[in-house]
Design an enzyme around this catalytic site. Sequence first.
Site, short mmCIF file in Angstrom:
data_model
loop_
_atom_site.label_atom_id
_atom_site.label_comp_id
_atom_site.label_asym_id
_atom_site.label_seq_id
_atom_site.Cartn_x
_atom_site.Cartn_y
_atom_site.Cartn_z
N ASP A 37 0.85 -1.15 0.20
CA ASP A 37 0.05 0.01 0.30
C ASP A 37 0.65 1.27 0.12
OD1 ASP A 37 -2.33 -1.47 0.00
OD2 ASP A 37 -2.79 -1.33 2.02
N LYS A 59 -3.13 3.42 -2.53
CA LYS A 59 -4.50 4.29 -2.55
C LYS A 59 -4.14 5.74 -2.63
CE LYS A 59 -7.41 0.80 -1.20
NZ LYS A 59 -7.15 0.21 0.15
N MET A 201 -8.59 8.58 9.23
CA MET A 201 -8.84 8.93 7.90
C MET A 201 -10.14 10.16 7.94
SD MET A 201 -9.74 5.12 6.08
CE MET A 201 -10.56 4.45 7.39
N1 SAH Z 1 -4.61 -0.21 9.35
C1 SAH Z 1 -4.08 1.23 9.29
C2 SAH Z 1 -5.22 2.12 9.25
C3 SAH Z 1 -5.46 2.34 7.82
S1 SAH Z 1 -6.32 3.60 7.47
C4 SAH Z 1 -3.53 1.17 10.93
O1 SAH Z 1 -3.77 0.35 11.67
O2 SAH Z 1 -2.78 2.03 11.34
C5 SAH Z 1 -5.40 4.88 6.92
C6 SAH Z 1 -5.35 6.09 8.19
O3 SAH Z 1 -4.57 5.78 9.06
C7 SAH Z 1 -4.96 7.21 7.57
O4 SAH Z 1 -5.99 7.95 7.14
C8 SAH Z 1 -4.52 7.98 9.04
O5 SAH Z 1 -5.82 8.31 9.68
C9 SAH Z 1 -3.92 6.81 9.77
N2 SAH Z 1 -2.76 6.56 9.69
C10 SAH Z 1 -1.89 5.74 9.25
N3 SAH Z 1 -0.69 6.02 9.19
C11 SAH Z 1 -0.24 7.18 9.91
C12 SAH Z 1 0.63 7.78 10.25
N4 SAH Z 1 1.91 7.53 10.22
N5 SAH Z 1 0.47 9.13 10.76
C13 SAH Z 1 -0.93 9.40 11.10
N6 SAH Z 1 -1.85 8.72 10.80
C14 SAH Z 1 -1.65 7.54 10.01
#
Ligand code: SAH
Length: 546
Positions: A37, A59, A201
């Site tokens: 991803d 995405k 998100m």
């Molecule tokens: N599976 C992932 C979440 C996927 S949804 C998890 O467990 O973290 C994607 C969202 O995750 C982004 O829109 C943001 O809100 C958050 N996100 C993922 N990585 C991030 C990061 N390094 N810093 C801040 N937000 C993050």
Amino acid sequence: MANFGHVYLIGAGPGDPGLLTLRGKDILEKADVVVYDRLVSPAILGFCNPKAKMVDVGKMPTHHKVKQSEINKLLVQFAKEYPQGVIARLKGGDPFVFGRGGEEALELVAAGVEFDVVPGITSAISVPAYAGIPVSHRGIATSFHIITGHEKEVDSRKSEVGSDSVILSEVRSTKSKDPSQNLSLDFENLAKCPGTLIFLMGIANMDFIAKRLIECGKDPKTPLAFIEKGTTPYQRTVMATLETAGETIVREKVTAPAITIMGGVVELGQALAWKKNLPLSGKRLVVTRAAKQASGITARLSALGAEVIETPMIETRVVEGSFNWADLANFDILAFTSTNGVESFFKQLFAAGYDVRVLAGKKIASVGKITEKKLLEYGIRCDYVPEDHTGEGLGKLLAALNPIPQSTEGATSHLTPRILLLQGNLADDTLLKLLPQATRWVVYETLPVAELPEWKREAVAGADAVVFASTSAVENFVKLMSQGTAGVPPYLKATNGSAPIPQTSFCIGRMTESAARKHGFNTVTSDETTMDSLVKKIVEFYTKNS
Ligand code: SAH
């Protein structure tokens, strides 16, 4: 069970490559295919088996590069294409936390493909932790809630779990362009909830979400933090309150990926913000040295806060199948001048069906301590190591061995020892000149890297600067970055179609500097031809220019 490959749904963690699990890394190192991803960092992609097929299904926030239904099918397709293979599905954070890992798993079940889930550290908890915000804290928050701030309705009537295919179709419920219209959150209940609220998100909808929470009775003064690109060198925390959320996002230009955390615990962040802003925080630097030499400078630049993309311009390859191993019996001394030489020699020796016993009775020479240490890993102690650790020193030392050590292989004794040099194709002739009777076997070759994988080109294209230590590195870098489907990358692209946009390069040596200038780079050159001096210069440059 059909003869399919095995799929691993792996969580890559929030960004910092150190937060990938050991099990995740282990699988990536042996993967045949990696489907990854957008949020997965280049450093983690760097752990992957270099021979793996790398598939980017990342995405972008505005458009889906590869639809989820296509990703699901792709995994099944790879499992079929690679029977017995290892297919890694690498996802940001944890695969089952808003990662749609469940949908992918359902599709695998339906197709009869076996899979493992390798959990990852979710951003929901780790990103606040990197900002010094504990999601729970005694006396402040006894629960925390992870909520999606961007939801697409899933029409469950259309799902057929257990049949040949699982169709989980995405149906946008309204024609409205306002994404918040697609949110079906229970704001009434959320507003009443005393725990910490963590939205993933949610940036695009946060103005709407905050207003709805206030309407439903949540205190407008509730402290709130946006944490952007958490755990990466680009991490930023922006504080606000529920009532100022929307305007703060606009004013501070908060962008995805970011999480929003609300509740009393946010205030602890002021006292507990432990992640220091380092001199190179927020900088992405490309290191073009050979992998082995690069690790030292990479560690130092990373420790100073930079995100380092290791992109070696040369690679070493074992020269295979070119020796008559029986000839080994004709030598008294085996001399090694590099760790590459040691590794390549033994690799080929073992591949040819021999083991270290063929060295019994032979004397072993090494150019220096590092090569000596490498030999010890194979259970071999050195007999000769020159004090000055140079090729010349080794040549003189061996030339002085007269009469020779006894060969145990045959009964014959020789007036001069029969020496075999095990070297790379670029080794100079110092030893051969000092030891004219010696034989040289070229056991490995050093070649310019011929191609960069697409993910690496993209990572490099977005970098702030490149580190060059030789003119050949400059030349090959420009060549590599100008080839391939994407053509000249934005990195070197001209605004007017002519000269490339000069970009910063950090150079060791004046020759390197002029090669970089010739290609349109801005150059900053170290005072001395050492890595120490270069690192100092890089820090100075960014401290002055920040
Ligand atoms: N599976 C992932 C979440 C996927 S949804 C998890 O467990 O973290 C994607 C969202 O995750 C982004 O829109 C943001 O809100 C958050 N996100 C993922 N990585 C991030 C990061 N390094 N810093 C801040 N937000 C993050």
